[in-house]
Design a protein around this motif. Structure first.
Motif, PDB file in Angstrom:
ATOM      1  N   LYS A 429      88.627  61.174  78.154  1.00  0.00           N
ATOM      2  CA  LYS A 429      88.275  60.586  79.301  1.00  0.00           C
ATOM      3  C   LYS A 429      88.449  58.943  79.049  1.00  0.00           C
ATOM      4  O   LYS A 429      88.119  58.417  78.186  1.00  0.00           O
ATOM      5  CB  LYS A 429      86.746  60.491  79.749  1.00  0.00           C
ATOM      6  CG  LYS A 429      86.259  59.703  80.824  1.00  0.00           C
ATOM      7  CD  LYS A 429      84.861  60.242  81.145  1.00  0.00           C
ATOM      8  CE  LYS A 429      84.243  59.216  82.229  1.00  0.00           C
ATOM      9  NZ  LYS A 429      82.685  59.429  82.282  1.00  0.00           N
ATOM     10  N   THR A 431      88.355  55.017  80.283  1.00  0.00           N
ATOM     11  CA  THR A 431      87.626  54.019  81.269  1.00  0.00           C
ATOM     12  C   THR A 431      88.274  52.798  81.213  1.00  0.00           C
ATOM     13  O   THR A 431      88.836  52.437  80.262  1.00  0.00           O
ATOM     14  CB  THR A 431      86.038  53.934  80.969  1.00  0.00           C
ATOM     15  OG1 THR A 431      85.395  55.217  81.003  1.00  0.00           O
ATOM     16  CG2 THR A 431      85.629  53.092  81.947  1.00  0.00           C
ATOM     17  N   LEU A 438      86.402  49.354  88.537  1.00  0.00           N
ATOM     18  CA  LEU A 438      86.348  50.389  87.124  1.00  0.00           C
ATOM     19  C   LEU A 438      86.919  51.931  87.504  1.00  0.00           C
ATOM     20  O   LEU A 438      86.187  52.364  88.677  1.00  0.00           O
ATOM     21  CB  LEU A 438      84.830  50.632  86.598  1.00  0.00           C
ATOM     22  CG  LEU A 438      84.606  50.848  85.616  1.00  0.00           C
ATOM     23  CD1 LEU A 438      85.421  50.215  84.025  1.00  0.00           C
ATOM     24  CD2 LEU A 438      83.145  50.989  85.159  1.00  0.00           C
ATOM     25  N   THR A 440      88.085  55.709  86.245  1.00  0.00           N
ATOM     26  CA  THR A 440      88.287  56.499  85.002  1.00  0.00           C
ATOM     27  C   THR A 440      89.471  57.742  85.211  1.00  0.00           C
ATOM     28  O   THR A 440      89.895  58.018  86.306  1.00  0.00           O
ATOM     29  CB  THR A 440      87.003  57.524  84.954  1.00  0.00           C
ATOM     30  OG1 THR A 440      86.979  58.476  85.866  1.00  0.00           O
ATOM     31  CG2 THR A 440      85.897  56.516  84.423  1.00  0.00           C
TER      32      THR A 440
END
Length: 452
Positions: A429, A431, A438, A440
């Motif tokens: 994952k 980010t 923001l 992901t």
């Protein structure tokens, strides 16, 4: 009583002996002088035994190395020195036939003298070059570690053969042979070469770097400053040291190398050569030194226990299989540093220092606006997304701040997390910030191939 204050070595007669003597006297009273003769005999035998024992003990303790104060210490010291000297000679003789010089050949520009960057007229002497010809641009060391199917295989450093258009190997007898690069790995600074193994009988024995101890004697064998077949000796200063390295030699530390620290003389040309123990076994591959004014006795070698899995992978695949994220990055810290330099160069009053202005240049004035939140200071900027990252939708100027739940502040930390905790095929994952927002991305790590 002589030297030893002990009944065993004295000339006294025990009670049992005295009792037996009395009985003899009573039984043979008609033999005058028997008791006196017996005492003399006993005294003689006891004295002789005492003397022999004293001599034997003296030889055992003092080694027969002379008489007088200090003779024991001198004997032990001489024996120890001879033993170390003999072991050094035997260890080096065992490995030296397997140590080679590795020559990196590249095509150089017309008239460029290698090594110093100066220009000379082509054909004007030894340094003159012919346009398009291959020339020696670097010389390092290597060690033959395997002989198989008529081929000899050599361990050396990646930086010794980096950029090579062709590679030659010089044997300990001065003979030169063509070699080819089997595989090379920049991260660990290791490479494997292959050459014709005709008449080569010696391959170095691989030891265990995990068995090394601080202050243990070791030898470095190689080709320092072009002086082939050279040996230097020292001790292990520290068995495990972590030093930061700049893989791209741009001054930015983007990896950490685990090394053995030694005080052995490691000079230019020693790179790739073996570090051996007193049994003549390879325990490390000499890799680098601290080359600063006032710094002495700081040499480093790649532990052979760390090197061999990399060597095995290079032999099998030609590259080291690692998980691949698919991003080329620059640290956010560098971005802020360049931006600050640009602002200082511009000056608040419009007076720009010529040197600073020239240093900043147009490239620094073209820094992108990342629109990051004020609290974000750490991360890595994506310069290019390829492979799995591109497929997941990551783009130029995305700022990665986390991998899984691990905060990432630099390219070094990104690599460490990937290579030390993740495997090919694992999900990850990512980010990141894009235009201040923001986001992901979740995708699987691919295998990093040789070309990538």
């Amino acid at each position: 009583m002589g030297i030893f204050d002990d009944d065993f070595y004295s000339t006294k007669v025990s009670r049992r002996a005295r009792s037996t003597s009395s009985k003899d006297e009573f039984a043979f009273s008609n033999k005058k002088g028997m008791r006196n003769w017996s005492n003399v005999r006993i005294a003689f035998v006891a004295s002789f035994t005492s003397a022999v024992a004293a001599v034997l003990l003296f030889v055992l303790v003092f080694g027969g190395g002379g008489i007088g104060p200090g003779s024991h210490a001198a004997s032990v010291s001489a024996s120890g020195s001879a033993s170390l000297e003999q072991r050094t000679i035997q260890a080096s003789a065992k490995v030296r036939p397997a140590v080679v010089s590795v020559i990196n050949e590249q095509t150089v520009p017309y008239g460029l003298a290698p090594g110093d960057g100066t220009q000379e007229q082509a054909g004007s002497g030894e340094e003159g070059q012919i346009q398009g010809s291959k020339q020696e641009v670097g010389v390092g060391s290597g060690v033959i570690f395997k002989l198989k199917d008529g081929k000899a295989y050599i361990i050396t450093n990646h930086h010794v053969i980096a950029g090579a258009e062709s590679v030659k190997v010089m044997l300990v007898n001065g003979e030169k042979r063509e070699a080819k690069i089997v595989g090379s790995d920049q991260i660990t600074d290791l490479a494997v070469l292959e050459m014709d193994g005709k008449d080569i009988k010696t391959a170095a024995e691989i030891g265990k770097s995990s068995k090394l101890q601080p202050a243990e004697f070791v030898l470095a064998i190689g080709n320092p400053l072009g002086l082939g077949d050279s040996l230097s000796m020292g001790i292990v200063s520290k068995t495990h040291r972590v030093v930061p390295v700049s893989l791209n030699e741009d001054g930015v530390y983007d990896w950490q190398q685990e090394v053995i620290q030694v005080n052995v003389s490691i000079n230019e040309g020693n790179s790739g050569g073996p570090l051996i123990d007193m049994d003549g076994k390879v325990v490390g591959i000499n890799s680098m030194k601290i080359a600063e004014v006032g710094v002495e006795g700081l040499g480093f070698a790649i532990p052979i226990d760390n090197a061999m899995p990399i060597i095995d992978s290079l032999m099998e695949k030609g590259y080291v299989s690692r998980p691949y994220l698919g991003v080329y990055t620059v640290d956010l810290e560098q971005y802020f540093a360049q931006k600050q330099q640009e602002e200082q160069a511009a000056g608040s009053d419009g007076k720009t220092d010529q040197g600073a202005g020239a240093a900043s240049g147009s490239e620094e004035s073209d820094l992108p606006e990342l629109n990051l939140p004020d609290e974000v200071f750490n991360g890595v900027i994506v310069l290019e997304a390829v492979g799995p990252a591109k497929d997941a939708g990551m783009k130029l100027n995305d700022v990665i701040v986390k991998l899984d739940e691990k905060s990432i502040s630099s390219t070094l930390e990104l690599r460490q997390y990937l290579y030390q905790t993740k495997h090919i095929g694992d999900e990850i994952k990512v980010t990141f910030y894009r235009d201040g927002k923001l986001k992901t991305a979740l995708f699987k790590l691919a295998e990093k191939t040789k070309d990538e």
